[in-house]
Write a protein that holds these residues in place. Structure first.
Motif, PDB file in Angstrom:
ATOM      1  N   GLY A  21       0.774  -1.042  -0.079  1.00  0.00           N
ATOM      2  CA  GLY A  21      -0.051  -0.078  -0.147  1.00  0.00           C
ATOM      3  C   GLY A  21       0.891   1.179   0.095  1.00  0.00           C
ATOM      4  N   VAL A  22       1.823   1.304   0.677  1.00  0.00           N
ATOM      5  CA  VAL A  22       2.851   2.148   0.866  1.00  0.00           C
ATOM      6  C   VAL A  22       3.551   2.513  -0.637  1.00  0.00           C
ATOM      7  CG1 VAL A  22       5.048   3.429   1.844  1.00  0.00           C
ATOM      8  CG2 VAL A  22       3.485   1.856   3.099  1.00  0.00           C
ATOM      9  N   ARG A  23       3.775   1.458  -1.433  1.00  0.00           N
ATOM     10  CA  ARG A  23       4.350   1.752  -2.735  1.00  0.00           C
ATOM     11  C   ARG A  23       3.285   2.203  -3.527  1.00  0.00           C
ATOM     12  NH1 ARG A  23       5.298  -2.354  -6.759  1.00  0.00           N
ATOM     13  NH2 ARG A  23       2.991  -3.064  -6.588  1.00  0.00           N
ATOM     14  N   THR A  24       1.963   1.755  -3.517  1.00  0.00           N
ATOM     15  CA  THR A  24       0.835   2.446  -4.436  1.00  0.00           C
ATOM     16  C   THR A  24       0.728   3.961  -3.855  1.00  0.00           C
ATOM     17  OG1 THR A  24      -0.371   0.275  -4.432  1.00  0.00           O
ATOM     18  CG2 THR A  24      -1.573   2.295  -4.682  1.00  0.00           C
ATOM     19  N   ALA A  25       0.682   4.253  -2.782  1.00  0.00           N
ATOM     20  CA  ALA A  25       0.817   5.689  -2.254  1.00  0.00           C
ATOM     21  C   ALA A  25       2.002   6.288  -2.887  1.00  0.00           C
ATOM     22  CB  ALA A  25       0.758   5.802  -0.781  1.00  0.00           C
ATOM     23  N   LEU A  26       3.139   5.776  -2.848  1.00  0.00           N
ATOM     24  CA  LEU A  26       4.422   6.488  -3.486  1.00  0.00           C
ATOM     25  C   LEU A  26       4.308   6.724  -4.809  1.00  0.00           C
ATOM     26  CD1 LEU A  26       7.468   7.331  -3.241  1.00  0.00           C
ATOM     27  CD2 LEU A  26       7.939   4.741  -3.488  1.00  0.00           C
ATOM     28  N   PHE A  27       3.938   5.927  -5.598  1.00  0.00           N
ATOM     29  CA  PHE A  27       3.690   5.947  -7.280  1.00  0.00           C
ATOM     30  C   PHE A  27       2.661   6.907  -7.441  1.00  0.00           C
ATOM     31  CE2 PHE A  27       5.748   1.918  -8.949  1.00  0.00           C
ATOM     32  CZ  PHE A  27       6.768   2.118  -8.106  1.00  0.00           C
ATOM     33  N   ARG A 227      -3.546   1.925  -8.978  1.00  0.00           N
ATOM     34  CA  ARG A 227      -3.785   1.216  -7.882  1.00  0.00           C
ATOM     35  C   ARG A 227      -3.231  -0.234  -8.152  1.00  0.00           C
ATOM     36  NH1 ARG A 227     -10.240   0.625  -9.405  1.00  0.00           N
ATOM     37  NH2 ARG A 227      -9.884  -0.359 -11.289  1.00  0.00           N
ATOM     38  N   GLY A 228      -3.122  -1.133  -7.079  1.00  0.00           N
ATOM     39  CA  GLY A 228      -2.428  -2.484  -7.217  1.00  0.00           C
ATOM     40  C   GLY A 228      -3.185  -3.492  -8.250  1.00  0.00           C
ATOM     41  N   GLU A 229      -2.406  -4.316  -8.640  1.00  0.00           N
ATOM     42  CA  GLU A 229      -2.964  -5.060  -9.865  1.00  0.00           C
ATOM     43  C   GLU A 229      -4.245  -6.088  -9.414  1.00  0.00           C
ATOM     44  OE1 GLU A 229      -0.801  -9.570 -10.721  1.00  0.00           O
ATOM     45  OE2 GLU A 229       0.274  -7.829 -11.657  1.00  0.00           O
ATOM     46  N   PHE A 245     -23.056   6.124 -16.388  1.00  0.00           N
ATOM     47  CA  PHE A 245     -23.494   7.397 -15.760  1.00  0.00           C
ATOM     48  C   PHE A 245     -23.179   8.541 -17.025  1.00  0.00           C
ATOM     49  CE2 PHE A 245     -22.522   5.629 -11.275  1.00  0.00           C
ATOM     50  CZ  PHE A 245     -23.564   5.823 -11.101  1.00  0.00           C
ATOM     51  N   GLY A 246     -22.544   8.114 -18.068  1.00  0.00           N
ATOM     52  CA  GLY A 246     -22.241   9.072 -19.055  1.00  0.00           C
ATOM     53  C   GLY A 246     -21.213  10.104 -18.448  1.00  0.00           C
ATOM     54  N   TRP A 247     -20.085   9.408 -17.710  1.00  0.00           N
ATOM     55  CA  TRP A 247     -19.140  10.466 -17.274  1.00  0.00           C
ATOM     56  C   TRP A 247     -17.639  10.011 -17.937  1.00  0.00           C
ATOM     57  CZ3 TRP A 247     -20.061   8.743 -11.603  1.00  0.00           C
ATOM     58  CH2 TRP A 247     -21.113   9.517 -11.029  1.00  0.00           C
ATOM     59  N   GLU A 248     -16.763  10.825 -18.137  1.00  0.00           N
ATOM     60  CA  GLU A 248     -15.458  10.454 -18.718  1.00  0.00           C
ATOM     61  C   GLU A 248     -14.787   9.698 -17.851  1.00  0.00           C
ATOM     62  OE1 GLU A 248     -11.531  12.683 -20.452  1.00  0.00           O
ATOM     63  OE2 GLU A 248     -13.400  13.982 -19.873  1.00  0.00           O
ATOM     64  N   ALA A 249     -14.146   8.503 -17.918  1.00  0.00           N
ATOM     65  CA  ALA A 249     -13.482   7.565 -17.268  1.00  0.00           C
ATOM     66  C   ALA A 249     -12.066   8.279 -16.876  1.00  0.00           C
ATOM     67  CB  ALA A 249     -13.229   6.389 -17.424  1.00  0.00           C
ATOM     68  N   PRO A 250     -11.262   8.132 -15.919  1.00  0.00           N
ATOM     69  CA  PRO A 250      -9.951   8.538 -15.625  1.00  0.00           C
ATOM     70  C   PRO A 250      -9.055   7.535 -16.466  1.00  0.00           C
ATOM     71  CG  PRO A 250     -10.804   7.382 -13.707  1.00  0.00           C
ATOM     72  CD  PRO A 250     -12.064   7.687 -14.515  1.00  0.00           C
ATOM     73  N   GLU A 251      -7.704   7.840 -16.385  1.00  0.00           N
ATOM     74  CA  GLU A 251      -6.926   6.747 -16.980  1.00  0.00           C
ATOM     75  C   GLU A 251      -6.431   5.814 -15.838  1.00  0.00           C
ATOM     76  OE1 GLU A 251      -3.659   8.092 -19.895  1.00  0.00           O
ATOM     77  OE2 GLU A 251      -4.499  10.093 -19.517  1.00  0.00           O
ATOM     78  N   PHE A 252      -6.271   4.574 -16.144  1.00  0.00           N
ATOM     79  CA  PHE A 252      -6.260   3.621 -15.148  1.00  0.00           C
ATOM     80  C   PHE A 252      -4.422   3.043 -15.221  1.00  0.00           C
ATOM     81  CE2 PHE A 252     -10.778   3.460 -15.305  1.00  0.00           C
ATOM     82  CZ  PHE A 252     -11.060   3.344 -13.992  1.00  0.00           C
ATOM     83  N   ALA A 253      -3.995   2.848 -14.149  1.00  0.00           N
ATOM     84  CA  ALA A 253      -2.710   2.224 -14.389  1.00  0.00           C
ATOM     85  C   ALA A 253      -2.546   1.149 -13.151  1.00  0.00           C
ATOM     86  CB  ALA A 253      -1.554   3.086 -14.293  1.00  0.00           C
ATOM     87  N   HIS A 254      -2.490  -0.033 -13.475  1.00  0.00           N
ATOM     88  CA  HIS A 254      -2.540  -1.053 -12.361  1.00  0.00           C
ATOM     89  C   HIS A 254      -1.014  -1.616 -12.078  1.00  0.00           C
ATOM     90  CE1 HIS A 254      -6.717  -1.176 -13.610  1.00  0.00           C
ATOM     91  NE2 HIS A 254      -7.078  -1.536 -12.200  1.00  0.00           N
ATOM     92  N   LEU A 255      -0.588  -1.573 -10.857  1.00  0.00           N
ATOM     93  CA  LEU A 255       0.815  -1.847 -10.510  1.00  0.00           C
ATOM     94  C   LEU A 255       0.958  -3.196 -10.242  1.00  0.00           C
ATOM     95  CD1 LEU A 255       1.174   1.112  -8.131  1.00  0.00           C
ATOM     96  CD2 LEU A 255       1.837   1.232 -10.349  1.00  0.00           C
ATOM     97  N   PRO A 256       2.145  -3.711 -10.347  1.00  0.00           N
ATOM     98  CA  PRO A 256       2.574  -5.030 -10.374  1.00  0.00           C
ATOM     99  C   PRO A 256       2.556  -5.515  -8.817  1.00  0.00           C
ATOM    100  CG  PRO A 256       4.572  -4.125 -10.932  1.00  0.00           C
ATOM    101  CD  PRO A 256       3.467  -3.023 -11.042  1.00  0.00           C
ATOM    102  N   LEU A 257       2.339  -6.625  -8.593  1.00  0.00           N
ATOM    103  CA  LEU A 257       2.446  -7.342  -7.136  1.00  0.00           C
ATOM    104  C   LEU A 257       3.763  -7.139  -6.559  1.00  0.00           C
ATOM    105  CD1 LEU A 257       0.338 -10.569  -7.323  1.00  0.00           C
ATOM    106  CD2 LEU A 257      -0.408  -8.299  -6.380  1.00  0.00           C
TER     107      LEU A 257
END
Length: 522
Positions: A21-27, A227-229, A245-257
């Motif tokens: 979780g700390v690594r996710t926060a860091l990135f 966020r995490g994988e 909802f008809g909303w614009e989605a954010p960009e996603f990035a899933h971090l490795p384990l």
């Protein structure tokens, strides 16, 4: 980037913050600062049954210790006040928001009421298992189950008005293909027929993670979800909710384990317990069991070292450089340089980083940290000898000692073993070293060295080196015959920094006293 970057770290206060979780926060933090964006802390506490007292403050304290303070988030664990204009930042304080959005999905036909009881769903699961199948609540069976799609509008309304428990499920589409994008993993294709109709709103009046997460990210104008994988399987549902909802989605990035040191499986607390390293940034005491879990801070790691080694768990700058300050990490960080495959945790490498940052710390700061350890050890020695301890050791003296020994240390708590002889005379002498250093003529040699020491008026390292080495040379004595027993007298073993540094630090009287004692004992 055209938008103002806004990212969020959204942990659940269910216990201590794992280093994953700390690594996710860091990135998230690095990405926000790289793009002059905003780092948001949101506490996802919709599941009140798993809430642990003190966990939220622990998360905040951990982020602050690591040098990653949030720009927006709850200011105190015990108050509702928040920083920023998008609060409140605890989901439990936002719960009145979510029902409105769940109702919007009902109205648009993207969700439906489901009245199936836990026992009924359990029956269906077991029935499927008996037939060698897996029960999935979705397009292929939802019209056969108890929900507003199989019931009439009147029946549905009657159940709701009578107070019958219900959940709200997302209506996953049939025979469609989703084309998703991930910054780290590239293009992803999903067949909607394999998706289940996830619960969005629970019978206790609280949203599930999926609904609350999407609504909050939208209302807080989050531009990138890093966020995490483990959340990758939820990506399809989250994309569909944005579409619904008809909303614009954010960009996603899933971090490795972050993997075990063996490289097989996800790193867990059990791995740390078994191999002797912490997996939490700060020490944690379980409020229910009083079990204490080790923390990197209390184990003697510097926050800079922890941040540096965490950055390399899944990210690579593409150069040979390994030592990065926080500012350097911000400058170099790029999500496209994050790996897809899991990152193996190496306990020895974490120590390597800490050793480096130890050398960069000022001796004066390290002395303040080391002094309580010196005092504690001197108290123990005094207690065993039934005498009072001298705890008036000057912190400047301790700093000078540290300057001589820190190159061989990884942690502050290593200092005592490397330096105890600067503070107290040896009470015993290493047996193997004694046999090596003491010969038939050693006592006579040491007596002559003692006389020489007594007559050195300028008791400095330079004078000691000049006079003692000159005496050895002029008398044609092997250096080992003098220096080994002299070191043994001062230290109790054949180790430690330069002998002349030790003599200068402990002073003439103590040096003579120790030489007399080793002659007497050996």
């Amino acid at each position: 980037m055209t938008k103002n970057v806004r990212v969020r770290f959204a942990p659940s206060p269910t216990g201590p913050l794992h280093i994953g979780g700390v690594r996710t926060a860091l990135f998230n933090y690095l990405f926000a600062k790289k793009h002059n964006g905003t780092f948001v802390l949101r506490i996802e506490d919709t599941d009140q049954t798993r809430y642990v007292e003190g966990a939220e403050q622990y998360i905040i304290d951990a982020l602050n210790w690591c040098g990653m303070p949030f720009d927006e988030g709850p200011t105190e664990a015990t108050h509702s006040t928040s920083t920023g204009n998008y609060g409140p930042y605890r989901q439990s304080e936002r719960k009145t928001l979510y029902k409105k959005y769940a109702d919007m999905l009902i109205t648009s036909g993207n969700a439906y009421y489901a009245f199936d009881t836990a026992d009924e769903l359990d029956f269906h699961r077991k029935d499927h298992e008996a037939k060698g199948k897996t029960f999935i609540y979705n397009w292929h069976n939802r019209l056969k189950l108890k929900n507003s799609l199989s019931l009439s509008a009147e029946e549905t309304q009657a159940k709701i008005e009578s107070g019958e428990d219900y959940v709200i499920r997302f209506k996953s589409p049939q025979d469609e293909t989703l084309y998703l994008k991930d910054i780290i993993r590239g293009d992803i294709k999903i067949d909607t027929n394999i998706l289940d109709d996830k619960v969005l709103f629970k019978s206790d009046g609280m949203p599930t993670y999926h609904l609350a997460n999407i609504v909050d990210d939208h209302l807080m104008e989050i531009t990138h979800v890093i966020r995490g994988e483990e959340w990758l399987p939820s990506l399809a549902l989250h994309y569909q909710l944005y579409q619904a909802f008809g909303w614009e989605a954010p960009e996603f990035a899933h971090l490795p384990l972050i993997l075990k040191p063996t490289g097989k499986g996800k790193l867990s607390k059990r791995d740390g317990d078994k191999m002797g390293f912490p997996v939490f940034p700060l020490e944690w005491t379980d409020p229910k069991t009083n079990e204490v879990s080790r923390g990197y801070k209390e184990d003697g790691y510097f926050p800079e070292a922890m941040v540096n080694f965490l950055a390399f768990l899944g990210w690579n700058p593409g150069t040979e450089q390994e030592i990065f300050s926080m500012d350097q990490l911000i400058e170099a960080f790029d999500l496209k340089k994050v790996n897809k495959s899991g990152a193996r945790f190496d306990p020895d490498k974490t120590k390597w980083f800490n050793h480096h940052y130890m050398q960069e710390q000022s001796d004066a700061i390290l002395a303040e940290q080391f002094k309580p350890i010196v005092d504690e050890n001197l108290n123990v020695i005094a207690s065993e000898a039934e005498q009072s301890a001298n705890n008036d050791i000057d912190v400047q003296y301790i700093a000078l000692v540290i300057g001589l020994i820190k190159e061989r240390a990884t942690f502050v708590h290593d200092f005592w073993d490397l330096s105890h002889f600067f503070f107290t005379a040896p009470t015993a002498y290493d047996e193997k070293a004694s046999k090596k250093a003491f010969k038939d003529d050693t006592a006579d040699i040491l007596k002559k060295v003692k006389d020489l020491v007594l007559h050195i008026d300028d008791f400095t390292v330079t004078a000691l080196q000049k006079d003692i080495k000159g005496w050895i040379t002029s008398n044609d004595i092997g250096f080992g015959k003098v220096m080994m027993p002299l070191r043994l007298a001062l230290v109790g073993a054949l180790q430690g920094p330069d002998v002349f540094d030790i003599m200068f630090m402990i002073g003439k009287n103590e040096t003579v006293k120790r030489i007399d004692n080793v002659i007497k004992v050996l």
